[in-house]
Design a protein around this motif. Sequence first.
Motif: not given
Length: 402
Positions: A354-367
């Motif tokens: 199981t995997s998850s890739y989250v990218t917060l473009k407005g905050d330049t954050v990767a989870l």
Amino acid sequence: MLFPKMKIQYILPYIFILFLTSCKKDNSTAQNEEEQNVKDTVLHITPLKIELNKLTTGYKNSKKNAIEHFYNKIWPKNDLSGGFLVAKNGQILFEKYGGLANRSTKEEITANTPIHIASVSKVLTAAVVLKLIDLDKLKLDQKVNTLLPEFPYEDITIQMLLNHRSGLPNYAYFADDRAIWDRSVLTNQDVLNLLAEHKFNLYFKPDKKFGYCNTNYAMLALVIEKVTHMNYRDAMKKIIFDPLEMKNTFVFNYDTDRQKVSLSYKGNNVQYGFDFLDAVYGDKNIYSTPRDLLKFDLATYSKKFLNPKLVKQVFKGYSYEHKGERNYGLGIRMHEWKTGEKLFYHNGWWHGNTSSYVTLKGDTVALISLSNKFSYKPYKIWKLSTQFGKYPIEPDKEDGAE
């Protein structure tokens, strides 16, 4: 003279043969030149490095404490079997690795251990397709059957595959019917051949609505092969993995890698065996690490990666038939809230991975969270978004698998 003292009726067949030979040679030469041109373009994609603003020590320490608290709450016994990483501006705020890649050999999972990222593979497949569009080797509105002549659905375009609006049936379902497939190892070409042979009914008219389907990305992998004149594994390596220095990322080879890769486990630690669907790629079958996925995420902020006009098309919703905050762009899921915030992500689930890739473009954050032991816990990482922006995430909201 080329044909001395020969009557015209005898000369004409020779001329015709010479004409055909010349045309065949010219066509072959043109095809070879086009193939070489594409390969040269791909092979000259240079390494891409980007640096965002440096974070202060105070900021990093405060966020690290908050993230660690979240991590300990999700994995209270520190029983993570995979990798967990949070970064801002490409700088790692917190990461954790644990568990075993192979329980028989006791091989431990480290920062350099590639894990099957399941449907997060779609993000990377889409990136290569978009790169080919950016290089003018492909078009978003191009009909799939102009590239794959056997493809029996005339109205489906590349964009419809990318945003899951094609209406194609899921290969995992029709290939599971023994009257259609004998459950021998299935390949992408087999999937295309079955579509061509049986001309299965579409689930809905193309571009009518959203319907998440792995077949879309199995077809996109074949499109990549057709356009680049390389197999999917090599194309992904040359276009994305090598330029971004994703050294621990590769496409699984069913014939050679089964004894080498990190294995997959059920929640009770029983190993998942490989099955007849494990050779299909594009929709899955990429192995990677949180650090490598961070390199990819960082590259998406560069104008050299994709032109800004194309990027806008990637990160926008295409399916508004039903009201709601969830949508799908070109290879990426999203939450769009009425308050204006947007969150982009993709989850994955294949066997016990199981995997998850989250990218917060407005905050330049990767989870990023990966696991080779079945668990819903990686999907909870998106809730850390509230540490970086005003995302209206409900604390008790259920997390979807894909």
